[in-house]
Design an enzyme around this catalytic site. Structure first.
Site, short mmCIF file in Angstrom:
data_model
loop_
_atom_site.label_atom_id
_atom_site.label_comp_id
_atom_site.label_asym_id
_atom_site.label_seq_id
_atom_site.Cartn_x
_atom_site.Cartn_y
_atom_site.Cartn_z
N HIS A 174 -5.41 -3.49 -2.23
CA HIS A 174 -5.08 -2.47 -3.22
C HIS A 174 -4.97 -3.03 -4.64
O HIS A 174 -4.63 -2.29 -5.57
CB HIS A 174 -3.78 -1.76 -2.82
N SER A 217 0.79 -1.23 0.00
CA SER A 217 0.00 0.00 0.00
C SER A 217 0.82 1.27 0.00
O SER A 217 0.35 2.31 -0.47
CB SER A 217 -0.94 0.01 1.21
N LYS A 269 -11.89 0.47 -1.45
CA LYS A 269 -10.93 1.13 -2.34
C LYS A 269 -11.49 1.17 -3.76
O LYS A 269 -12.34 1.99 -4.07
CB LYS A 269 -9.58 0.46 -2.21
#
Length: 416
Positions: free
Chosen positions: A231, A203, A262
């Site tokens: 991610h 990340s 996300k």
């Protein structure tokens, strides 16, 4: 505890943090405390957080099921929406089943504390997310940290652990998980189970774990693999399903974790894997058992997001193309950008106070990208963590590069 003195120490070290107030949706631009700025730090990779379809499905879920779930999944909070999303996530990830958690943090803690314990070994990448680190600590398993993406160091540790081990590879299912309170463990160097744990996309650095090589190593030494795909979900892979999809090794990863906060534009986390493992988590994972189920609006929004991810591949294609362009332009401008091929660009500046000053100069030019400092990253590697989204334009890429160049010049002038 003397909180005032502790806070003074935090300020003196350049590590003091305060909340910033967002006054608009997380989008290409955002209003921050009265100022409109170009958002360059959001994890809203596909630009879905304010997408009309997600908003509409969220409102339809509220109309049908209300604003709250009313209880835990095992009591009164389980709805047809929750079950539908779990089926969709399992199909998306290429696994037999999936189970939802309220946050990605809870998903990691739940998996690690339920699936391994005393007598087991966790091998954890040095740059793994804090939720993986905390879950490993709480698991009661022995934890060994291997150097970041260093296959030689990982193999050295797993081979040493397997010497004289009690058994060959054991599946991560209810049949082999430890009962709560069982403190049994093997003798030195002997483990019932070894779990290799890694981020898919890291990340803060934006690089990708060498997942096929990790799977090769795990299979060679009788270990299992867990991947945190927070991610990578929605960003990497032929269908946007994450790191395992990117490398084509979905069936070689025992535990696939992901988030919906996300690229999927909502919130929450999930674990995907074998049906028996998921059933075991439902019965033994404390963050699942003792948490109120996610609200219907969140579930409805994620169902819409999964449709968009799979039907609009151009979103991630344009995102990755612009990320490559921005990385190349920043490197050409002389910035220390960590290598990678994802929308996360770590621009290393060094000490915490320099990163904070740099972020302040960027804000003065209308670019919002806060400084990242210890303990989030190692000392001496404080940085600006740039992220692009599918909503950014080619013009934005040039704007960001110019803002960094101007900020560097402004700081150099101030120093004189």
């Amino acid at each position: 505890m003397d909180f005032k003195r502790e806070l003074e120490g935090i300020r003196e070290a350049g590590l003091y943090r305060s909340l910033r107030r967002m006054e608009s949706a997380s989008s290409r631009t955002v209003r921050v405390e009265g100022r409109e700025m170009l958002m360059c730090a959001s994890n809203n990779y596909l630009g879905l957080a304010d997408h009309p379809l997600l908003q509409e499905t969220a409102m339809e879920a509220i109309r049908r099921f209300g604003t709250g779930s009313g209880g835990s999944r095992l009591t009164t909070g389980n709805t047809a929406l929750h079950e539908s999303l779990e089926r969709e996530l399992a199909a998306f990830k290429g696994t037999e089943a999936a189970v939802l958690f309220n946050t990605g943090y809870m998903a990691n803690v739940a998996a690690l504390t339920a699936l391994v314990g005393a007598g087991d070994l966790i091998l954890s990448d040095r740059l793994n997310h804090a939720s993986l680190i905390d879950g490993a600590r709480l698991s009661r398993a022995e934890v060994q940290v291997y150097e970041h993406c260093d296959l030689d160091d990982l193999e050295k540790k797993v081979s040493s652990a397997r010497e004289g081990s009690m058994s060959t590879r054991e599946e991560l299912t209810g049949a082999t998980a430890l009962d709560e309170g069982d403190s049994t463990r093997g003798s030195q160097g002997r483990y019932r189970r070894i779990l290799i744990v890694t981020d898919g996309v890291f990340s803060m650095d934006g690089d990708i774990a060498p997942l096929p090589d990790i799977c090769d190593l795990a299979e060679r030494w009788g270990a299992d693999v867990m991947v945190d795909d927070a991610h990578a979900t929605g960003v990497l892979g032929a269908k946007g399903a994450g790191t395992a999809d990117h490398f084509g090794c979905q069936h070689r990863v025992a535990v696939q974790m992901g988030t919906m906060s996300k690229a999927l534009g909502a919130e929450g986390g999930y674990i995907a894997g074998s049906r028996e493992m998921i059933e075991f988590l439902i019965n033994r994972a404390r963050p699942f058992i003792f948490s109120t189920a996610q609200s219907p609006a969140v579930i409805g929004a994620v169902l819409a997001a999964l449709q968009i991810v799979q039907s609009e591949p151009e979103r991630r294609e344009s995102l990755l193309r612009r990320a490559t362009r921005l990385r190349n332009e920043m490197l050409a401008a002389g910035f220390d950008v960590l290598p990678g091929e994802t929308p996360i660009l770590g621009v290393v500046l060094g000490e915490a106070d320099r990163a904070v000053a740099f972020a302040r100069e960027l804000e003065a030019q209308g670019v919002f990208a806060p400084a990242i400092r210890p303990p989030t990253v190692p000392a001496g590697t404080s940085r600006i963590r740039l992220t692009l989204t599918a909503a950014h334009t080619d013009e934005d890429v040039g704007t960001i590069t110019d803002a960094f160049t101007n900020a560097r010049q402004a700081l150099s002038t101030h120093a004189l």
